[in-house]
Design a protein around this motif. Structure first.
Motif, short mmCIF file in Angstrom:
data_model
loop_
_atom_site.label_atom_id
_atom_site.label_comp_id
_atom_site.label_asym_id
_atom_site.label_seq_id
_atom_site.Cartn_x
_atom_site.Cartn_y
_atom_site.Cartn_z
N GLY A 3 0.63 -1.34 0.13
CA GLY A 3 0.01 0.07 -0.03
C GLY A 3 0.61 1.20 0.01
N GLY A 4 2.10 1.37 -0.31
CA GLY A 4 3.09 2.31 -0.44
C GLY A 4 2.61 3.19 -1.66
N LEU A 5 2.96 4.34 -1.44
CA LEU A 5 2.78 5.49 -2.77
C LEU A 5 4.17 5.59 -3.61
CD1 LEU A 5 1.42 7.75 -3.87
CD2 LEU A 5 2.35 9.47 -2.42
N LEU A 6 3.89 5.36 -4.72
CA LEU A 6 5.01 5.48 -5.69
C LEU A 6 4.80 6.58 -6.59
CD1 LEU A 6 7.74 4.28 -7.02
CD2 LEU A 6 6.35 2.68 -8.73
N LEU A 7 5.51 7.76 -6.74
CA LEU A 7 5.39 8.76 -7.27
C LEU A 7 6.35 8.89 -8.48
CD1 LEU A 7 4.91 11.64 -4.71
CD2 LEU A 7 3.28 10.80 -6.20
N ASP A 8 5.74 9.15 -9.76
CA ASP A 8 6.70 8.98 -10.93
C ASP A 8 6.74 10.69 -11.18
OD1 ASP A 8 7.45 8.98 -13.62
OD2 ASP A 8 6.72 7.04 -13.73
N ALA A 9 7.97 11.05 -11.26
CA ALA A 9 8.24 12.37 -11.59
C ALA A 9 8.31 12.89 -13.02
CB ALA A 9 9.41 12.86 -10.91
#
Length: 286
Positions: free
Chosen positions: A173-179
């Motif tokens: 359930g972690g957040l993966l942020l693609d920049a």
């Protein structure tokens, strides 16, 4: 004097030029022309600034098929050697800058932060604002600093994830942020890597969303925006990625500037993810 640990304004840096503890590093770079960074530095740079080459100084040699991506994370010993050559010691105040938006300077910032170095900051507005203000610059190659011996620090590996750890992070359930820009994330275009798309489960926030008028947004606004993405998660539950682990560091810098410390980096990022054709690829909206 107080240390700068996230961002520094041009006027404040100008007032401290020449201080014995200060080391300024020019990180200008172009993904399409690797020689452009040093050429820009040679044409003009902040007075006394050394130049950091993205491929040679801020990355390990390429290792195709390893999952390390286009800009592999360097070995700590190699980075320590480069820091020593620039005159950086454990107490040095390091300031990194690039052409303007901080996308490349943030890579050096996070390299040092992951090494445990506290006083390191990115010049807000970079060379564009510095030169527009008419602050001290030069084209001459600065005199070589007295070499320093950086202590045998190692990277905080808990903040550096590989593909398997990213997959586990998403399952938990972690957040993966693609920049990356939205068009690349959605797979509509891919000017750099051989496969278009994104890691399934990732969220898109282009690093440019951290900026307003070429400079970082105010900490309170950044905090509001990132907390909305975190949706109640702790900052440590966020992992940033991009094409090769460079511009993702912009998110880590923005979050720390907003008081949200502890987010992590997927070092191989998209170019490392697609090294294994068995890994899933998503396109379209998140």
């Amino acid at each position: 004097m107080s240390a700068w640990t996230t961002l520094v304004q041009a006027e404040d840096l100008a007032a401290r030029l020449g201080a014995p503890e200060l080391v300024v590093v020019d990180c200008r770079h172009s993904l399409t022309d690797p020689a452009a960074g040093v050429a820009a530095w040679s044409a003009g740079h902040v007075h006394g600034a050394a130049h950091a080459d993205m491929d040679r100084d801020l990355s390990a040699p390429p290792a195709p098929g390893s999952g390390a991506g286009r800009h592999p994370w360097p070995a700590a010993a190699a980075l320590r050697q480069r820091l020593g050559a620039w005159g950086v010691g454990p107490g040095s105040q390091v300031v990194a800058y690039d052409a303007g938006d901080g996308a490349f300077a943030a890579r050096l910032w996070f390299l040092l932060r992951a090494l445990g170095h506290g006083p390191v900051a990115v010049l807000d507005g970079g060379w564009a604002r510095w030169s527009a203000l008419g602050l001290p610059c030069e084209a001459a190659v600065p005199a070589s600093p007295a070499p320093a011996e950086y202590p045998a620090a190692e990277f905080d590996r808990a903040r550096l994830l590989d593909a398997a750890q990213v997959q586990a992070h998403l399952r938990q359930g972690g957040l993966l942020l693609d920049a990356r820009a939205g068009e690349r994330f959605r797979g509509r275009i891919e000017p750099v890597d051989r496969v278009a798309g994104h890691v399934p489960g990732a969220r898109n926030r282009p690093y440019s969303d951290n900026l307003s008028g070429g400079r970082f947004k105010a900490p309170a606004r950044l905090r509001e925006e990132f907390e909305a993405l975190l949706s109640g998660r702790a900052p440590e539950r966020a992992v940033a990625m991009c094409g090769s682990g460079v511009t993702a560091c912009h998110h880590l810098l923005a979050m720390e500037h907003a008081g949200l410390e502890g987010a992590r980096l997927y070092t191989g990022s998209w170019s490392g993810w697609i090294d294994d054709p068995a890994r899933p690829v998503a396109t379209g909206t998140e």
